[in-house]
Enzyme design. Sequence first.
Site, short mmCIF file in Angstrom:
data_model
loop_
_atom_site.label_atom_id
_atom_site.label_comp_id
_atom_site.label_asym_id
_atom_site.label_seq_id
_atom_site.Cartn_x
_atom_site.Cartn_y
_atom_site.Cartn_z
N CYS A 41 -44.86 -0.31 -100.20
CA CYS A 41 -44.27 0.81 -100.57
C CYS A 41 -42.75 0.09 -101.82
O CYS A 41 -42.95 -0.84 -102.44
CB CYS A 41 -43.40 1.95 -100.24
SG CYS A 41 -43.16 3.35 -100.74
N HIS A 52 -48.96 3.25 -98.38
CA HIS A 52 -49.03 3.17 -96.88
C HIS A 52 -49.79 3.11 -96.44
O HIS A 52 -50.58 3.47 -95.62
CB HIS A 52 -48.03 4.39 -96.07
CG HIS A 52 -46.47 4.58 -96.91
ND1 HIS A 52 -45.51 3.95 -96.46
CD2 HIS A 52 -46.27 5.13 -97.95
CE1 HIS A 52 -44.51 3.58 -97.50
NE2 HIS A 52 -44.99 4.79 -98.33
N GLU A 86 -50.32 1.52 -93.32
CA GLU A 86 -50.09 2.62 -91.52
C GLU A 86 -50.31 3.77 -91.73
O GLU A 86 -50.48 4.57 -90.64
CB GLU A 86 -48.39 1.95 -91.34
CG GLU A 86 -47.30 2.98 -91.78
CD GLU A 86 -47.08 1.98 -92.88
OE1 GLU A 86 -47.92 2.21 -93.99
OE2 GLU A 86 -45.94 3.01 -94.34
#
Lengths: 252, 207
Positions: free
Chosen positions: B79, B187, B189
């Site tokens: 990001c 993202h 994660e």
Amino acid sequence: MALSKRIIPCLDIAHGRVVKGVQFIDLIDAGDPVEAAIRYDQQGADELTFLDIRASHEDRDTLYGMVREVAAHVFMPLTVGGGVKSLDDVARLLHAGADKVSINSAALQRPALVEEAALRFGSSTIVVAVDAKRVDDHWECFTHGGRKSTGINAVAWARQMSDAGAGEILLTSMDADGTRNGYDIPLTRAVVDAVSANVVASGGVGSLAHLVEGLTAGGADAVLAASIFHFGEHTIAEAKQALASHAIPVRR
Amino acid sequence: MIALIDYGMGNIHSVTKALEHVGGRVKRVRQATDLVGCTRIVFPGVGAFRDCMATLRERALDGALHQAVAAGTPLLGICLGMQALLTRSYEFGCFDGLDLIAGEVVPFPPDLPAAGHKIPHMGWNDVVIADPLHPVLSAIDHRQLYFVHSYYCQPQHLAHTLAESEHGGVRFAAAIGRDNLLGVQFHPEKSQQAGLDLLHAFLRWNP
């Protein structure tokens, strides 16, 4: 390629446990937040929202600990709200593992908080929760679980918060909440048309058809529901199937 | 050991846990000297571009990252960490980035060509990769990943755009890279299994 509409199970939290009540009363224990999060993760929920409905100050560390635990077990977007009063509260929740923080009554008390939070942490991390109830021919923002009116026009307020930098509006109809009769569609549509932020429809889901309605007639970007998922009536997969059969883009 | 760049803004906890989940050992790096001995770098990101770059410079991490990349250490920017790899960003002004990849970071136009789309671009979107055999990105080809951003990367050279996504009629770079550099706009994660698969592939990448 298309951005999917999101299905968001909402978990009400009190003292670090999942609870479920009707219109904020008659709370029943509905389990461990980490277990619930893992279950929804496995079902393919797009995001999770945790609302600390007690939001007492003594319990704050319990909430941070819960967020940290959940974020260590599931790898999906987490929104956390309830009792967020300051930039420091926002920072602590983000550090604990929340991706978005929802601000409610503190924004009504001091609207500048939302602008400050959006500037410091980014619009994408700031959600403003709007609890709206119909009064005559319009909707007003209510506090205290829908018992106290602020006299503020809810649609205008949502617009003001979106302009102040909130990336998302979590819109709950206090009339519909707990009824299982479906979202307040005119309210949802009015807010969607008034703001540039994402809108999450909330309050009143009793069937999968209601989710479809919130996204089509209501025009919301995401739908939030609690009880239809918590008590095993429907799985997230069934909800996605229902949306897909109405040509709504969903993540599979 | 994976160096996780911590400049005091990002959601470091989630990235740490996701990397550990796929078998990584993580060291939080707050200053240049902490990078010593690390074999991979993950540069996550939430927050404002200007603040991120200011903190990197303050801690001499900008030069250290340049050195590590030149030495061949695989780096994954996430990001804002992806956007910082470019030459400059127009987020709230015009600010210099690390210039590891030539290009600019630009905002989505306020009036998106396709109606009914919101900014930030927030949610799960499809990703199509340019090279289906890319050792890391092949893990996510045609899968959906979680995005949250209002600005996107425009690399100067076409070959540096490694994957694309689309929002409101705007096609944009979902992944950029060259040699041992990789940046992703989404993202991993926060992208459940698809994201974990990408991180797993990154940990095994030998560019």
